[in-house]
Design a protein around this motif. Structure first.
Motif, PDB file in Angstrom:
ATOM      1  N   HIS A 145      -9.297   0.547  -1.694  1.00  0.00           N
ATOM      2  CA  HIS A 145      -8.435  -0.167  -0.928  1.00  0.00           C
ATOM      3  C   HIS A 145      -7.088   0.060  -1.420  1.00  0.00           C
ATOM      4  O   HIS A 145      -6.179   0.127  -0.568  1.00  0.00           O
ATOM      5  CB  HIS A 145      -8.815  -1.524  -1.327  1.00  0.00           C
ATOM      6  CG  HIS A 145      -8.299  -2.430  -0.410  1.00  0.00           C
ATOM      7  ND1 HIS A 145      -6.994  -3.077  -0.621  1.00  0.00           N
ATOM      8  CD2 HIS A 145      -8.583  -2.959   0.906  1.00  0.00           C
ATOM      9  CE1 HIS A 145      -6.602  -3.827   0.297  1.00  0.00           C
ATOM     10  NE2 HIS A 145      -7.512  -4.066   1.309  1.00  0.00           N
ATOM     11  N   GLN A 146      -6.987   0.172  -2.920  1.00  0.00           N
ATOM     12  CA  GLN A 146      -5.170   0.373  -3.146  1.00  0.00           C
ATOM     13  C   GLN A 146      -4.772   1.602  -2.820  1.00  0.00           C
ATOM     14  O   GLN A 146      -3.526   1.712  -2.379  1.00  0.00           O
ATOM     15  CB  GLN A 146      -5.306   0.164  -4.658  1.00  0.00           C
ATOM     16  CG  GLN A 146      -5.553  -1.320  -5.216  1.00  0.00           C
ATOM     17  CD  GLN A 146      -5.606  -1.308  -6.700  1.00  0.00           C
ATOM     18  OE1 GLN A 146      -5.544  -0.377  -7.299  1.00  0.00           O
ATOM     19  NE2 GLN A 146      -5.682  -2.641  -7.184  1.00  0.00           N
ATOM     20  N   ALA A 147      -5.577   2.550  -2.708  1.00  0.00           N
ATOM     21  CA  ALA A 147      -5.122   3.888  -2.273  1.00  0.00           C
ATOM     22  C   ALA A 147      -4.746   4.155  -0.801  1.00  0.00           C
ATOM     23  O   ALA A 147      -3.814   4.838  -0.335  1.00  0.00           O
ATOM     24  CB  ALA A 147      -6.030   4.966  -2.644  1.00  0.00           C
ATOM     25  N   PHE A 148      -5.419   3.200  -0.180  1.00  0.00           N
ATOM     26  CA  PHE A 148      -5.125   3.395   1.394  1.00  0.00           C
ATOM     27  C   PHE A 148      -4.623   2.112   2.071  1.00  0.00           C
ATOM     28  O   PHE A 148      -4.489   1.952   3.274  1.00  0.00           O
ATOM     29  CB  PHE A 148      -6.706   3.517   2.053  1.00  0.00           C
ATOM     30  CG  PHE A 148      -7.101   4.880   1.999  1.00  0.00           C
ATOM     31  CD1 PHE A 148      -6.483   5.888   2.731  1.00  0.00           C
ATOM     32  CD2 PHE A 148      -7.748   5.299   0.834  1.00  0.00           C
ATOM     33  CE1 PHE A 148      -6.850   7.375   2.588  1.00  0.00           C
ATOM     34  CE2 PHE A 148      -8.004   6.523   0.763  1.00  0.00           C
ATOM     35  CZ  PHE A 148      -7.946   7.594   1.665  1.00  0.00           C
ATOM     36  N   HIS A 149      -3.951   0.992   1.194  1.00  0.00           N
ATOM     37  CA  HIS A 149      -3.523  -0.346   1.840  1.00  0.00           C
ATOM     38  C   HIS A 149      -2.258  -0.547   0.789  1.00  0.00           C
ATOM     39  O   HIS A 149      -2.103  -0.257  -0.304  1.00  0.00           O
ATOM     40  CB  HIS A 149      -4.501  -1.140   1.761  1.00  0.00           C
ATOM     41  CG  HIS A 149      -5.600  -1.242   2.556  1.00  0.00           C
ATOM     42  ND1 HIS A 149      -6.621  -0.686   2.271  1.00  0.00           N
ATOM     43  CD2 HIS A 149      -5.819  -1.774   3.753  1.00  0.00           C
ATOM     44  CE1 HIS A 149      -7.529  -0.517   3.326  1.00  0.00           C
ATOM     45  NE2 HIS A 149      -7.126  -1.533   4.368  1.00  0.00           N
ATOM     46  N   ASN A 157      -1.675   1.623   4.771  1.00  0.00           N
ATOM     47  CA  ASN A 157      -0.629   2.343   4.199  1.00  0.00           C
ATOM     48  C   ASN A 157      -0.620   3.802   4.907  1.00  0.00           C
ATOM     49  O   ASN A 157      -1.136   4.308   5.881  1.00  0.00           O
ATOM     50  CB  ASN A 157      -0.516   2.635   2.710  1.00  0.00           C
ATOM     51  CG  ASN A 157      -1.499   3.412   1.992  1.00  0.00           C
ATOM     52  OD1 ASN A 157      -2.324   3.963   2.856  1.00  0.00           O
ATOM     53  ND2 ASN A 157      -1.514   3.387   0.957  1.00  0.00           N
ATOM     54  N   ARG A 158       0.543   4.762   4.555  1.00  0.00           N
ATOM     55  CA  ARG A 158       0.871   5.944   4.991  1.00  0.00           C
ATOM     56  C   ARG A 158      -0.505   6.970   5.183  1.00  0.00           C
ATOM     57  O   ARG A 158      -0.871   7.666   5.898  1.00  0.00           O
ATOM     58  CB  ARG A 158       1.901   6.469   4.543  1.00  0.00           C
ATOM     59  CG  ARG A 158       2.139   8.068   5.076  1.00  0.00           C
ATOM     60  CD  ARG A 158       3.407   8.677   4.468  1.00  0.00           C
ATOM     61  NE  ARG A 158       4.655   8.057   4.726  1.00  0.00           N
ATOM     62  CZ  ARG A 158       5.404   8.395   5.637  1.00  0.00           C
ATOM     63  NH1 ARG A 158       4.971   9.303   6.578  1.00  0.00           N
ATOM     64  NH2 ARG A 158       6.535   7.648   6.195  1.00  0.00           N
ATOM     65  N   GLY A 199      -0.014  -0.935  10.161  1.00  0.00           N
ATOM     66  CA  GLY A 199       0.062  -0.756   8.952  1.00  0.00           C
ATOM     67  C   GLY A 199       1.564  -0.900   8.555  1.00  0.00           C
ATOM     68  O   GLY A 199       2.565  -0.848   9.368  1.00  0.00           O
ATOM     69  N   ARG A 200       1.748  -0.564   7.238  1.00  0.00           N
ATOM     70  CA  ARG A 200       3.104  -0.490   6.757  1.00  0.00           C
ATOM     71  C   ARG A 200       3.531   0.959   5.877  1.00  0.00           C
ATOM     72  O   ARG A 200       2.587   1.468   5.148  1.00  0.00           O
ATOM     73  CB  ARG A 200       3.186  -1.400   5.770  1.00  0.00           C
ATOM     74  CG  ARG A 200       4.728  -1.696   5.067  1.00  0.00           C
ATOM     75  CD  ARG A 200       4.936  -2.547   3.662  1.00  0.00           C
ATOM     76  NE  ARG A 200       6.213  -2.486   3.159  1.00  0.00           N
ATOM     77  CZ  ARG A 200       6.387  -2.949   1.958  1.00  0.00           C
ATOM     78  NH1 ARG A 200       5.478  -3.160   1.229  1.00  0.00           N
ATOM     79  NH2 ARG A 200       7.550  -2.781   1.651  1.00  0.00           N
ATOM     80  N   LEU A 201       4.614   1.684   6.354  1.00  0.00           N
ATOM     81  CA  LEU A 201       4.979   2.886   5.716  1.00  0.00           C
ATOM     82  C   LEU A 201       5.673   2.747   4.492  1.00  0.00           C
ATOM     83  O   LEU A 201       5.424   3.636   3.506  1.00  0.00           O
ATOM     84  CB  LEU A 201       5.558   3.837   6.803  1.00  0.00           C
ATOM     85  CG  LEU A 201       4.744   4.087   8.132  1.00  0.00           C
ATOM     86  CD1 LEU A 201       5.703   5.038   8.860  1.00  0.00           C
ATOM     87  CD2 LEU A 201       3.660   4.945   7.820  1.00  0.00           C
TER      88      LEU A 201
END
Length: 587
Positions: A151-155, A163-164, A230-232
């Motif tokens: 989750h941290q890797a993708f959020h 995320n990006r 999402g947020r970049l």
């Protein structure tokens, strides 16, 4: 008869025991036991004695077994046989007893070991069961950790939005999905227009709150299914609409509708404690058909170009990518490089516009930056200032203007004797003013020149003072101690609030030209100017009306107590040596 049956039974029992022991000697363990032979002999003698005892009752069998002729002899023969048999058995058992004792001890030890082993097995089973339970807990915890790490890797940690990396995965899946082959999709890049000022002025904790609120508002848009939000990073967000429509024209209209909805949603004020903030957004959009689309990196680059395009034009709007934008963006990038070179080559110069009082006296000059481009001629600040801000060169430009303005004005007024110092107004960017060593920068520049006839005035916009009033007030007091004046520029166009005027030590307030332009025909503008002049008069703050171009405008302002002006009615900006500081002689 009973005696005979008893003797037969004893003989049979003895025979069975004898046979059993004799047959048992076939086993190596029994055969090798000490005293086994004596026991066999003993039981053999007992069997022989039993046979003699039986035959004694049947005289006809006397020829089979040797037996005495008399009863005494027969008794003695049986007694001797029985005694010898018992002696041999006793001797054998005596020899065998240690082995039997050892066997019993071994059996007892074996039972003890068995009980102990069972206890160990039971304890080990409990331990294994506990270990198994702990392992299950550890596996579950590891899965939770893996899930959290994934989750941290993708959020994004702050907003919990994807995320990006998640965006790239999402786009790659959408592009490669054959079901989306004929559909039209759109990629939105969103950038908060005022976030940098908010973050710089209020601190990162307030900036983080603004980002969280923005993320929540985006999630509450109720977009179509399978829409990615999402947020970049920083103040950049992203939205992807997929499978909008197979008709490109219809899809574009739906994209425009969504863009307008996002802008309206994010344009609403944000209330945090005592602060009322506005973080409008600009949007760059790339519309694409999956079957015609190239790589994900192409999509990202083109949406970013569209965002760059709209931010170069206005705030709070959107722009849809088209191929011509590529060259326009490259021109802006090239222009940013040229600004850097122009600073090094000193291609920038200053024009000065007089600031005039009611009696026609010039009491100040505003330094206005111009760029003498080697091929394009003179370029105004409206074109290069936004690019300098984007390129991070605006602070360097600010120091350049301060240095040259004080240098030119101190030299120009060096031989004059003046009753009052001439005010030299220089515009300062918010990012420059908010630097921690800004006051020291001003002091160093001022110490480089003789300023007996010059009074430096720094013009700052309302975006500088919307928050952190105490910190800004302290910095303004330090500047006052250096003899520097502070003017609030473009008043009324942004975050106007009476509390800024009450709490911050401004020397001058400048009414923005947008209110002056239609002051004689627009009742709203006239009412705003009336209110500003009445308020500043009660607070004892000086006012300069910008953009005064007609006598009617001057007359309106003069009737309402305005005493200072700046505009084409009095003089256009020009080189310093063309102005003799007499309004009638200014070019």
């Amino acid at each position: 008869m009973f005696d005979i049956l008893l003797e037969v039974k004893i003989a049979i029992l003895t025979a069975v025991i004898f046979y059993t022991i004799l047959h048992g000697t076939r086993h190596p363990v029994i055969k090798n036991q000490p005293g086994i032979n004596q026991i066999i002999i003993g039981f053999g003698l007992l069997l022989f004695s039993s046979l003699i005892d039986i035959t004694d009752n049947f005289p006809t069998l006397n020829f089979v077994v040797l037996i005495g002729d008399t009863a005494l002899q027969a008794f003695l023969e049986k007694a001797v046989g029985t005694t010898l048999g018992l002696l041999f058995i006793s001797w054998g058992f005596r020899l065998w007893l240690p082995s039997i004792q050892e066997l019993v001890n071994t059996r007892q030890l074996l039972n003890k070991l068995t009980i102990e082993l069972d206890g160990r097995v039971q304890r080990r089973s409990i331990e294994l069961e506990q270990s198994n339970d702990n392992l299950k807990i550890e596996v579950l915890e590891r899965k939770k950790i893996e899930k959290r790490l994934k989750h941290q890797a993708f959020h994004d940690a702050l907003t919990t939005l994807p995320n990006r990396s998640a965006l790239i995965d999402f786009l790659e899946h959408e592009i490669s999905n054959p079901e989306n082959h004929d559909s039209v999709s759109a990629l939105f890049f969103l950038d908060l227009d005022n976030f940098k000022h908010i973050n710089d002025l209020l601190g990162h904790h307030v900036g983080d709150s603004v980002l969280k609120i923005t993320a929540k508002r985006l999630n509450n848009l109720n977009p179509p299914p399978n829409t990615f939000i999402g947020r970049l990073g920083g103040d950049e967000f992203v939205l992807v609409m997929t499978n909008i429509n197979t008709d490109l024209h219809v899809a574009k209209e739906l994209v425009r509708t969504m863009a307008q909805q996002v802008i309206r949603t994010l344009d609403k004020p944000i209330y945090l404690s005592e602060h009322k903030l506005k973080a409008s957004c600009s949007i760059g959009i790339k519309i694409f058909q999956n079957k015609k689309q190239g790589t994900v990196s192409d999509l990202l680059r083109q949406a970013d170009i569209a965002l760059y395009d709209i931010k170069g034009k206005t705030k709070g709007g959107f722009s849809i990518f088209h191929e011509d934008m590529q060259s326009l963006v490259m021109e802006r990038v090239h222009l940013a490089r040229e600004i850097y070179d122009a600073l090094e080559k000193k291609q920038f110069y200053l024009h000065y516009q007089p600031q005039v009082s009611n009696d026609g006296q010039v009491f100040g000059l505003e330094a206005l930056l111009r760029w003498e481009h080697p091929t394009r001629g003179t370029i105004g600040p409206d074109e290069f200032i936004p690019i300098a801000e984007e390129a991070g060169l605006i602070d360097k430009l600010g120091r350049y203007v301060l240095h040259h303005a004080l240098s030119e004005c101190s030299s120009f007024l060096a031989n004059e004797v003046r009753e009052t110092k001439l005010k030299i107004a220089v515009n300062i960017s918010p990012s420059h003013f908010l630097q921690s060593d800004f006051v020291n920068q001003i002091k160093e520049i001022m110490d480089s020149f003789e300023l007996e006839n010059c009074h430096l005035v720094l013009e700052i916009t309302e975006s500088v003072v919307i928050q952190n009033i105490d910190d800004i007030s302290d910095k303004m007091e330090q500047l006052h101690q250096l003899g520097v004046g502070i003017s609030l520029d473009d008043f009324g166009t942004g975050y106007s609030s009476l509390r800024y005027i009450q709490r911050l030590p401004f020397d001058t307030l400048k009414i923005d030209r947008s209110f002056i332009r239609d002051i004689n025909t627009n009742s709203n503008n006239a009412a705003i100017v009336d209110a500003i002049l009445a308020m500043t008069a009660s607070l004892g703050v000086n006012v300069i009306a910008e953009g005064v171009e007609t006598r009617e405008q001057q007359h309106f302002l003069e009737q309402r107590g305005c005493e200072h002006y700046q505009g084409y009615l009095f003089a256009r900006p020009n080189f310093l040596h063309y102005c003799n500081l007499d309004i009638t002689d200014c070019a």
